[in-house]
Design a protein around this motif. Structure first.
Motif, PDB file in Angstrom:
ATOM      1  N   ALA A 243       0.848  -1.190   0.000  1.00  0.00           N
ATOM      2  CA  ALA A 243       0.000   0.000   0.000  1.00  0.00           C
ATOM      3  C   ALA A 243       0.884   1.241   0.000  1.00  0.00           C
ATOM      4  O   ALA A 243       2.065   1.202   0.370  1.00  0.00           O
ATOM      5  CB  ALA A 243      -0.922   0.011   1.223  1.00  0.00           C
ATOM      6  N   TRP A 244       0.281   2.356  -0.404  1.00  0.00           N
ATOM      7  CA  TRP A 244       1.032   3.617  -0.454  1.00  0.00           C
ATOM      8  C   TRP A 244       1.527   4.030   0.930  1.00  0.00           C
ATOM      9  O   TRP A 244       2.615   4.581   1.065  1.00  0.00           O
ATOM     10  CB  TRP A 244       0.155   4.718  -1.042  1.00  0.00           C
ATOM     11  CG  TRP A 244       0.874   6.032  -1.140  1.00  0.00           C
ATOM     12  CD1 TRP A 244       0.811   7.086  -0.271  1.00  0.00           C
ATOM     13  CD2 TRP A 244       1.807   6.422  -2.156  1.00  0.00           C
ATOM     14  NE1 TRP A 244       1.644   8.096  -0.679  1.00  0.00           N
ATOM     15  CE2 TRP A 244       2.266   7.719  -1.828  1.00  0.00           C
ATOM     16  CE3 TRP A 244       2.303   5.794  -3.307  1.00  0.00           C
ATOM     17  CZ2 TRP A 244       3.186   8.415  -2.620  1.00  0.00           C
ATOM     18  CZ3 TRP A 244       3.219   6.477  -4.090  1.00  0.00           C
ATOM     19  CH2 TRP A 244       3.652   7.761  -3.750  1.00  0.00           C
ATOM     20  N   SER A 245       0.743   3.737   1.960  1.00  0.00           N
ATOM     21  CA  SER A 245       1.150   4.129   3.306  1.00  0.00           C
ATOM     22  C   SER A 245       2.466   3.464   3.698  1.00  0.00           C
ATOM     23  O   SER A 245       3.295   4.067   4.383  1.00  0.00           O
ATOM     24  CB  SER A 245       0.054   3.776   4.320  1.00  0.00           C
ATOM     25  OG  SER A 245      -0.203   2.378   4.309  1.00  0.00           O
ATOM     26  N   LEU A 246       2.671   2.221   3.258  1.00  0.00           N
ATOM     27  CA  LEU A 246       3.922   1.528   3.571  1.00  0.00           C
ATOM     28  C   LEU A 246       5.087   2.125   2.794  1.00  0.00           C
ATOM     29  O   LEU A 246       6.189   2.292   3.328  1.00  0.00           O
ATOM     30  CB  LEU A 246       3.780   0.034   3.260  1.00  0.00           C
ATOM     31  CG  LEU A 246       2.725  -0.712   4.084  1.00  0.00           C
ATOM     32  CD1 LEU A 246       2.619  -2.159   3.617  1.00  0.00           C
ATOM     33  CD2 LEU A 246       3.078  -0.659   5.573  1.00  0.00           C
ATOM     34  N   LEU A 247       4.841   2.447   1.539  1.00  0.00           N
ATOM     35  CA  LEU A 247       5.887   3.085   0.732  1.00  0.00           C
ATOM     36  C   LEU A 247       6.281   4.428   1.327  1.00  0.00           C
ATOM     37  O   LEU A 247       7.464   4.734   1.498  1.00  0.00           O
ATOM     38  CB  LEU A 247       5.407   3.245  -0.715  1.00  0.00           C
ATOM     39  CG  LEU A 247       6.397   3.842  -1.718  1.00  0.00           C
ATOM     40  CD1 LEU A 247       6.076   3.341  -3.134  1.00  0.00           C
ATOM     41  CD2 LEU A 247       6.372   5.375  -1.727  1.00  0.00           C
ATOM     42  N   SER A 248       5.274   5.239   1.663  1.00  0.00           N
ATOM     43  CA  SER A 248       5.556   6.582   2.158  1.00  0.00           C
ATOM     44  C   SER A 248       6.247   6.542   3.522  1.00  0.00           C
ATOM     45  O   SER A 248       7.094   7.385   3.827  1.00  0.00           O
ATOM     46  CB  SER A 248       4.271   7.415   2.232  1.00  0.00           C
ATOM     47  OG  SER A 248       3.330   6.819   3.094  1.00  0.00           O
ATOM     48  N   SER A 249       5.894   5.564   4.350  1.00  0.00           N
ATOM     49  CA  SER A 249       6.546   5.430   5.646  1.00  0.00           C
ATOM     50  C   SER A 249       8.027   5.112   5.479  1.00  0.00           C
ATOM     51  O   SER A 249       8.885   5.621   6.214  1.00  0.00           O
ATOM     52  CB  SER A 249       5.881   4.331   6.471  1.00  0.00           C
ATOM     53  OG  SER A 249       4.553   4.675   6.782  1.00  0.00           O
ATOM     54  N   GLN A 250       8.335   4.271   4.497  1.00  0.00           N
ATOM     55  CA  GLN A 250       9.736   3.924   4.252  1.00  0.00           C
ATOM     56  C   GLN A 250      10.505   5.132   3.742  1.00  0.00           C
ATOM     57  O   GLN A 250      11.651   5.368   4.130  1.00  0.00           O
ATOM     58  CB  GLN A 250       9.821   2.779   3.234  1.00  0.00           C
ATOM     59  CG  GLN A 250      11.223   2.241   3.029  1.00  0.00           C
ATOM     60  CD  GLN A 250      11.802   1.633   4.297  1.00  0.00           C
ATOM     61  OE1 GLN A 250      11.101   0.958   5.043  1.00  0.00           O
ATOM     62  NE2 GLN A 250      13.082   1.868   4.542  1.00  0.00           N
ATOM     63  N   VAL A 251       9.860   5.915   2.884  1.00  0.00           N
ATOM     64  CA  VAL A 251      10.509   7.124   2.363  1.00  0.00           C
ATOM     65  C   VAL A 251      10.800   8.098   3.498  1.00  0.00           C
ATOM     66  O   VAL A 251      11.837   8.760   3.532  1.00  0.00           O
ATOM     67  CB  VAL A 251       9.634   7.796   1.288  1.00  0.00           C
ATOM     68  CG1 VAL A 251      10.157   9.185   0.947  1.00  0.00           C
ATOM     69  CG2 VAL A 251       9.583   6.931   0.036  1.00  0.00           C
ATOM     70  N   ALA A 252       9.882   8.181   4.454  1.00  0.00           N
ATOM     71  CA  ALA A 252      10.064   9.101   5.580  1.00  0.00           C
ATOM     72  C   ALA A 252      11.337   8.790   6.352  1.00  0.00           C
ATOM     73  O   ALA A 252      12.005   9.700   6.862  1.00  0.00           O
ATOM     74  CB  ALA A 252       8.860   9.039   6.509  1.00  0.00           C
TER      75      ALA A 252
ATOM     76  N   GLY B 244       4.833  10.111   7.955  1.00  0.00           N
ATOM     77  CA  GLY B 244       5.220  10.213   9.352  1.00  0.00           C
ATOM     78  C   GLY B 244       4.459  11.238  10.163  1.00  0.00           C
ATOM     79  O   GLY B 244       4.793  11.472  11.320  1.00  0.00           O
ATOM     80  N   ASP B 245       3.427  11.908   9.565  1.00  0.00           N
ATOM     81  CA  ASP B 245       2.663  12.878  10.356  1.00  0.00           C
ATOM     82  C   ASP B 245       1.622  12.123  11.177  1.00  0.00           C
ATOM     83  O   ASP B 245       0.521  11.836  10.717  1.00  0.00           O
ATOM     84  CB  ASP B 245       1.984  13.900   9.449  1.00  0.00           C
ATOM     85  CG  ASP B 245       1.179  14.924  10.257  1.00  0.00           C
ATOM     86  OD1 ASP B 245       1.470  15.081  11.454  1.00  0.00           O
ATOM     87  OD2 ASP B 245       0.260  15.531   9.692  1.00  0.00           O
ATOM     88  N   VAL B 246       2.014  11.753  12.387  1.00  0.00           N
ATOM     89  CA  VAL B 246       1.123  10.988  13.265  1.00  0.00           C
ATOM     90  C   VAL B 246       0.899  11.767  14.545  1.00  0.00           C
ATOM     91  O   VAL B 246       1.610  12.699  14.869  1.00  0.00           O
ATOM     92  CB  VAL B 246       1.719   9.598  13.575  1.00  0.00           C
ATOM     93  CG1 VAL B 246       1.800   8.763  12.311  1.00  0.00           C
ATOM     94  CG2 VAL B 246       3.099   9.721  14.214  1.00  0.00           C
ATOM     95  N   ASN B 247      -0.141  11.359  15.260  1.00  0.00           N
ATOM     96  CA  ASN B 247      -0.471  11.958  16.568  1.00  0.00           C
ATOM     97  C   ASN B 247      -0.759  13.451  16.482  1.00  0.00           C
ATOM     98  O   ASN B 247      -0.572  14.188  17.458  1.00  0.00           O
ATOM     99  CB  ASN B 247       0.667  11.704  17.579  1.00  0.00           C
ATOM    100  CG  ASN B 247       0.930  10.228  17.798  1.00  0.00           C
ATOM    101  OD1 ASN B 247      -0.009   9.436  17.827  1.00  0.00           O
ATOM    102  ND2 ASN B 247       2.190   9.853  17.939  1.00  0.00           N
ATOM    103  N   GLY B 248      -1.198  13.911  15.321  1.00  0.00           N
ATOM    104  CA  GLY B 248      -1.607  15.300  15.189  1.00  0.00           C
ATOM    105  C   GLY B 248      -0.478  16.302  15.295  1.00  0.00           C
ATOM    106  O   GLY B 248      -0.716  17.471  15.614  1.00  0.00           O
ATOM    107  N   ILE B 249       0.753  15.862  15.010  1.00  0.00           N
ATOM    108  CA  ILE B 249       1.897  16.778  15.082  1.00  0.00           C
ATOM    109  C   ILE B 249       1.688  17.967  14.149  1.00  0.00           C
ATOM    110  O   ILE B 249       2.000  19.115  14.491  1.00  0.00           O
ATOM    111  CB  ILE B 249       3.206  16.054  14.725  1.00  0.00           C
ATOM    112  CG1 ILE B 249       3.516  14.963  15.744  1.00  0.00           C
ATOM    113  CG2 ILE B 249       4.368  17.042  14.641  1.00  0.00           C
ATOM    114  CD1 ILE B 249       3.810  15.468  17.126  1.00  0.00           C
ATOM    115  N   GLY B 250       1.131  17.717  12.969  1.00  0.00           N
ATOM    116  CA  GLY B 250       0.940  18.788  12.001  1.00  0.00           C
ATOM    117  C   GLY B 250       0.022  19.893  12.494  1.00  0.00           C
ATOM    118  O   GLY B 250       0.131  21.040  12.044  1.00  0.00           O
TER     119      GLY B 250
END
Length: 237
Positions: free
Chosen positions: A40-49, A116-122
């Protein structure tokens, strides 16, 4: 991890796929991810992060720095600026994004899509979109901010676009002195001239900065240049 293309190109490919095949963007992103070997894209993007240069850049920033962040359109300079602010927010630092290019809604959407934007950091990022953005406005908004605050300005070449605003050179004098006095790190997203030739060098450098109006580039203490997934950070002072 080695992708077939930089992530910004994969996102662009997904947008074209979504439009051409009349499917939702998230489905197009997932299809692209599967082509790259991810479920899934979420896995790809997490690795890029994990490989993002934002942590390295932030670790090199010191209080009062003036960082120039330059790239041609579509090569990730705004993305890196926002990632830099997210990293600062994770460290508990004040993080502010001044933009004359995007609305707050557009900026929030980009932040939410970042890896990597988790827990409302943004949500901790302060987004400023006023047409009044210039050196005086920036200094007023940041007045009283703690040392170590990071502010990204999007972007250098439009600070004096309105004729009612001071010349860019004068604004940079004021912002340099403000950064030194307050210990706030200022990051300026910058355009790169179209004459930049990636066949002659992998990434742009200070000579490739587009300067429609004169400005002394020695104001900057550090510079980071991007192109096709490569990033180079250098000390200027």
């Amino acid at each position: 991890m080695r992708l077939s293309a930089p992530i910004y190109q994969l996102k662009r490919r997904a947008k074209l796929m979504a439009r051409d095949k009349k499917i939702a963007l998230y489905e197009a992103l997932n299809r692209i991810a599967r082509e790259e070997g991810f479920a899934a894209w979420s896995l790809l993007s997490s690795q890029v992060a994990l490989n993002s240069p934002s942590k390295a850049v932030l670790s090199r920033l010191t209080n009062g720095d003036m960082l120039l962040l330059g790239a041609r359109p579509g090569h990730g300079k705004t993305l890196l600026g926002l990632e830099l602010l997210l990293e600062a927010a994770r460290e508990g630092r004040k993080a502010v994004f001044f933009t004359l290019e995007y609305t707050e809604k557009e900026t929030r959407e980009r932040i939410r899509s970042l890896e990597g934007d988790v827990n409302g950091i943004g949500d901790r990022l302060e987004i400023v979109t006023s047409d009044e953005i210039c050196a005086d406005y920036i200094m007023r908004r940041l007045s009283g901010s703690p040392r170590g605050t990071v502010a990204v300005i999007d972007y250098l070449q439009v600070l004096d676009q309105q004729r009612t605003k001071p010349a860019l050179l004068d604004q940079m004098f004021a912002l340099r002195d403000f950064a030194r006095k307050t210990g706030i790190a200022l990051v300026f997203i910058s355009q790169i001239d179209r004459s930049f030739d990636p066949e002659s060098k992998p990434v742009p450098d200070i000579r490739d900065i587009r300067l429609p109006n004169p400005v002394d580039l020695t104001f900057f203490t550090k510079a980071c240049f991007l192109h096709s997934g490569e990033a180079q950070l250098q000390d200027m002072a």
